[in-house]
Design a protein around this motif. Structure first.
Motif, mmCIF file in Angstrom:
data_model
loop_
_atom_site.group_PDB
_atom_site.id
_atom_site.type_symbol
_atom_site.label_atom_id
_atom_site.label_comp_id
_atom_site.label_asym_id
_atom_site.label_seq_id
_atom_site.Cartn_x
_atom_site.Cartn_y
_atom_site.Cartn_z
ATOM 1 N N GLU A 49 0.846 -1.161 0.045
ATOM 2 C CA GLU A 49 0.035 0.134 -0.193
ATOM 3 C C GLU A 49 0.939 1.277 0.127
ATOM 4 O O GLU A 49 0.588 2.333 -0.703
ATOM 5 N N VAL A 50 2.007 1.222 0.556
ATOM 6 C CA VAL A 50 2.843 2.318 0.746
ATOM 7 C C VAL A 50 3.336 2.847 -0.721
ATOM 8 O O VAL A 50 3.174 3.930 -1.240
ATOM 9 N N THR A 51 3.520 1.785 -1.492
ATOM 10 C CA THR A 51 4.099 1.915 -2.983
ATOM 11 C C THR A 51 3.059 2.516 -3.720
ATOM 12 O O THR A 51 2.866 3.308 -4.512
ATOM 13 N N HIS A 52 1.754 1.936 -3.776
ATOM 14 C CA HIS A 52 0.477 2.157 -4.510
ATOM 15 C C HIS A 52 0.100 3.625 -3.863
ATOM 16 O O HIS A 52 -0.223 4.591 -4.972
ATOM 17 N N PHE A 53 0.190 3.928 -2.816
ATOM 18 C CA PHE A 53 -0.057 5.315 -2.225
ATOM 19 C C PHE A 53 1.024 6.371 -2.827
ATOM 20 O O PHE A 53 0.317 7.397 -3.374
ATOM 21 N N ALA A 54 2.000 6.123 -3.004
ATOM 22 C CA ALA A 54 2.988 7.136 -3.362
ATOM 23 C C ALA A 54 3.079 7.129 -4.727
ATOM 24 O O ALA A 54 2.973 8.364 -5.204
ATOM 25 N N LEU A 55 2.713 6.213 -5.525
ATOM 26 C CA LEU A 55 2.452 6.228 -7.147
ATOM 27 C C LEU A 55 1.284 7.247 -7.262
ATOM 28 O O LEU A 55 1.107 8.092 -8.245
ATOM 29 N N PRO A 70 14.557 10.500 -10.325
ATOM 30 C CA PRO A 70 14.886 10.162 -9.073
ATOM 31 C C PRO A 70 14.037 10.109 -7.978
ATOM 32 O O PRO A 70 14.090 9.337 -6.954
ATOM 33 N N GLU A 71 12.968 10.871 -7.970
ATOM 34 C CA GLU A 71 12.022 10.993 -6.989
ATOM 35 C C GLU A 71 11.130 9.599 -6.960
ATOM 36 O O GLU A 71 10.699 9.308 -6.095
ATOM 37 N N THR A 72 11.020 8.907 -8.341
ATOM 38 C CA THR A 72 10.074 7.890 -8.330
ATOM 39 C C THR A 72 10.819 6.363 -8.402
ATOM 40 O O THR A 72 10.205 5.467 -8.393
ATOM 41 N N TYR A 73 12.105 6.668 -8.355
ATOM 42 C CA TYR A 73 12.964 5.219 -8.479
ATOM 43 C C TYR A 73 12.644 4.280 -7.244
ATOM 44 O O TYR A 73 12.551 3.134 -7.629
ATOM 45 N N GLN A 74 12.481 4.874 -6.351
ATOM 46 C CA GLN A 74 12.236 3.979 -4.943
ATOM 47 C C GLN A 74 10.990 3.300 -5.080
ATOM 48 O O GLN A 74 10.538 2.438 -4.376
ATOM 49 N N TYR A 75 9.811 3.689 -5.909
ATOM 50 C CA TYR A 75 8.536 3.150 -6.182
ATOM 51 C C TYR A 75 8.401 2.209 -7.387
ATOM 52 O O TYR A 75 7.530 1.998 -7.622
ATOM 53 N N GLY A 76 9.422 2.090 -8.264
ATOM 54 C CA GLY A 76 9.347 1.247 -9.252
ATOM 55 C C GLY A 76 9.033 2.001 -10.497
ATOM 56 O O GLY A 76 9.149 3.254 -10.533
ATOM 57 N N LEU A 77 8.876 1.576 -11.632
ATOM 58 C CA LEU A 77 8.373 2.169 -12.834
ATOM 59 C C LEU A 77 7.315 2.870 -12.832
ATOM 60 O O LEU A 77 6.119 2.346 -12.021
ATOM 61 N N VAL A 78 7.075 4.158 -13.309
ATOM 62 C CA VAL A 78 5.840 4.801 -13.738
ATOM 63 C C VAL A 78 5.639 4.992 -15.005
ATOM 64 O O VAL A 78 4.484 5.272 -15.467
ATOM 65 N N SER A 79 6.603 4.709 -15.823
ATOM 66 C CA SER A 79 6.427 4.599 -17.333
ATOM 67 C C SER A 79 6.376 2.913 -17.725
ATOM 68 O O SER A 79 7.124 2.097 -16.911
ATOM 69 N N HIS A 80 5.937 2.850 -19.132
ATOM 70 C CA HIS A 80 5.893 1.446 -19.624
ATOM 71 C C HIS A 80 5.466 0.176 -18.602
ATOM 72 O O HIS A 80 5.876 -0.880 -18.459
ATOM 73 N N THR A 81 4.412 0.654 -17.788
ATOM 74 C CA THR A 81 3.528 -0.070 -16.955
ATOM 75 C C THR A 81 2.241 0.223 -16.786
ATOM 76 O O THR A 81 1.829 1.640 -16.996
#
Length: 494
Positions: A49-55, A70-81
């Protein structure tokens, strides 16, 4: 095509009025439990949930789609997904004028997804039977599956994926029965939207396409004419539906087709898109990269264990350590991996433990006895289906449901979980009960119908109904509230 049973007789128990109020009561009870979980469960507990909320928060800051940074790296890909869930949550987050924390607000926004999933399951059942006792049993099963309930009150793309899966199945089957082109259009749109929500809905869309071809094999020549009649009858509605389908299809082609053309993979890993240094900032990718380096002999066991210190999430760090130790033990002792047949009972037991228990960042697994009871109910239902289903008399809808649920389960077991097992030598990694939820509705529909069909006579049916209902109801909220401690909640609890 006929229904699998005739409408209930006016004098049959339960009455239509009693059934209506009982259904309302169970939906209300489900909604209240979801609200309780949404308002009280600690933020660190629900799965990812922490990841889903952050995204969702990242998506709330842009009009369309964000880019990896760099702000998004800790939550995985935000593109190509798949992005649809995060985009929706990002757009509703600014509407939080309630004074509640944004996380709690988004949890409450997920509750309609869970309620909608149950609603479409009930609507699908009514395409097969109007038996009132069966309707009640289905709603009880759907609303008292403990992991489904717990997940429904968290911020998770699984909730939208489950809703779209249930809706896609309902609209397709309703098209088979009612021959209304708008229903087929709705099913296609739900399938396409589901694939933009979660990659694991791609095989479900394929299965539903095969079911469509099988059911319409004798009508394929008349299908275009039927769709043309839909356009003539409601041109504005049909035009909007067509536009939505074309746009959704184009977005899917851009996402999955673009991924395949660029990375030779419809769902690339973070390390395929970004640098290894960037991928290591995401806890799941760091786990995979460190383990792969150890498995391939690029680093020693000691070095791999040392590298895990860079993973800040305690649970994921412990997971990597456990994977390294387990793989090292099996290799040193020359333990051969399980064959696919040997893996099946392991998969079934672990999956049941995660469906009838809670697996998140805290665990409330189902006990062996509890799993055995639920497995017994499922096996008895399967026996009932094999004995009682008569396609010539009942139609093919039940068979299609069994095909969809069974094939999706086999796909998940072999192509996802078994391959993960071969990669990591772990029988528990990425094997979560919630992964089967896209076909939870078909499974519980079949169980509800064919469990009660095994017995004859009002008293026997009521006794079997009461036994199954009590098992599910007692195994959900009463089981949860009597087995958790204060660490599950956002407030001190004795």
């Amino acid at each position: 095509m006929s229904f699998t049973s005739q409408p209930a007789e006016p004098g049959e128990f339960p009455s239509a009025r009693l059934t209506k109020w009982a259904l309302i009561a169970f939906f209300l009870y489900f909604g209240l439990r979801l609200a309780f979980y949404a308002l009280t469960i600690a933020p660190s507990v629900p799965p990812d949930e922490v990841t889903h909320f952050a995204l969702s928060r990242i998506f709330s800051r842009v009009l369309l789609l964000p880019v990896d940074s760099p702000e998004t790296y800790q939550y995985g890909l935000v593109s190509h997904t798949p992005w649809l869930y995060y985009w929706l949550m990002g757009k509703v987050m600014p509407l939080n004028f309630s004074g509640l924390p944004d996380l709690t607000f988004l949890r409450l926004c997920n509750i309609p997804f869970a309620l909608g999933t149950v609603y479409f399951a009930w609507r699908t059942l009514r395409l097969l039977t109007e038996d009132r006792l069966t309707q009640l049993l289905l709603v009880i099963l759907m609303t008292n599956t403990i992991m489904f309930t717990f997940l429904g009150a968290s911020v998770s793309y699984d909730n939208l994926a489950n809703l779209l899966a249930a809706a896609a199945i309902y609209y397709l089957f309703a098209f088979f029965v009612k021959r209304d082109g708008s229903l087929l259009a709705a099913s296609l749109l739900c399938q396409l939207a589901g694939c933009l929500t979660k990659t694991n809905l791609l095989p479900l869309a394929l299965l539903l396409s095969l079911v469509l071809l099988a059911n319409e094999r004798r009508n394929l020549g008349r299908l275009p004419g039927g769709m043309a009649a839909f356009f003539r009858g409601a041109p504005a509605k049909a035009g909007l539906a067509l536009l939505a389908i074309v746009v959704a299809f184009a977005l899917n082609a851009q996402l999955y087709g673009g991924n395949y053309l660029k990375y030779r993979n419809i769902s690339p890993e973070m390390g395929d898109v970004l640098s290894t240094e960037a991928a290591l900032k995401y806890r799941t990718q760091a786990r995979n990269i460190i383990f792969a380096m150890f498995k391939e002999g690029k680093v020693t066991k000691g070095k791999a264990l040392e590298m895990t210190s860079g993973i800040t999430h305690e649970g994921d760090r412990g997971t990597v350590v456990a994977l390294i130790e387990e793989y090292d033990y099996q290799k040193r002792n020359q333990i051969e991996p399980f064959s696919p047949l040997e893996y099946i009972p392991i998969w079934i037991e672990t999956m049941c433990t995660g469906v009838f228990g809670i697996f998140a960042h805290k665990a409330l697994p189902a006990s062996g006895t509890k799993v055995l009871v639920f497995l017994s109910l499922i096996v008895v239902s399967v026996i009932g289906f094999a004995r009682e289903w008569r396609p010539r008399e009942d139609g093919w809808l039940a068979g299609y449901l069994a095909l969809v649920a069974g094939c999706y389960g086999v796909f998940l077991m072999y192509f996802v979980n078994y391959r993960t097992y071969l990669d990591f030598y772990s029988t528990w990694l990425s094997l979560q009960g919630r992964y089967i939820f896209p076909v939870l509705a078909p499974a519980w529909i079949l169980c509800s119908i064919y469990l009660l069909r095994l017995v004859r006579g009002r008293s026997m049916r009521l006794a079997l109904f009461a036994a199954a209902a009590l098992i599910f109801i007692c195994s959900d909220f009463p089981y949860f509230i009597t087995h958790v401690n204060s660490g599950w909640f956002a407030w001190p609890r004795g």
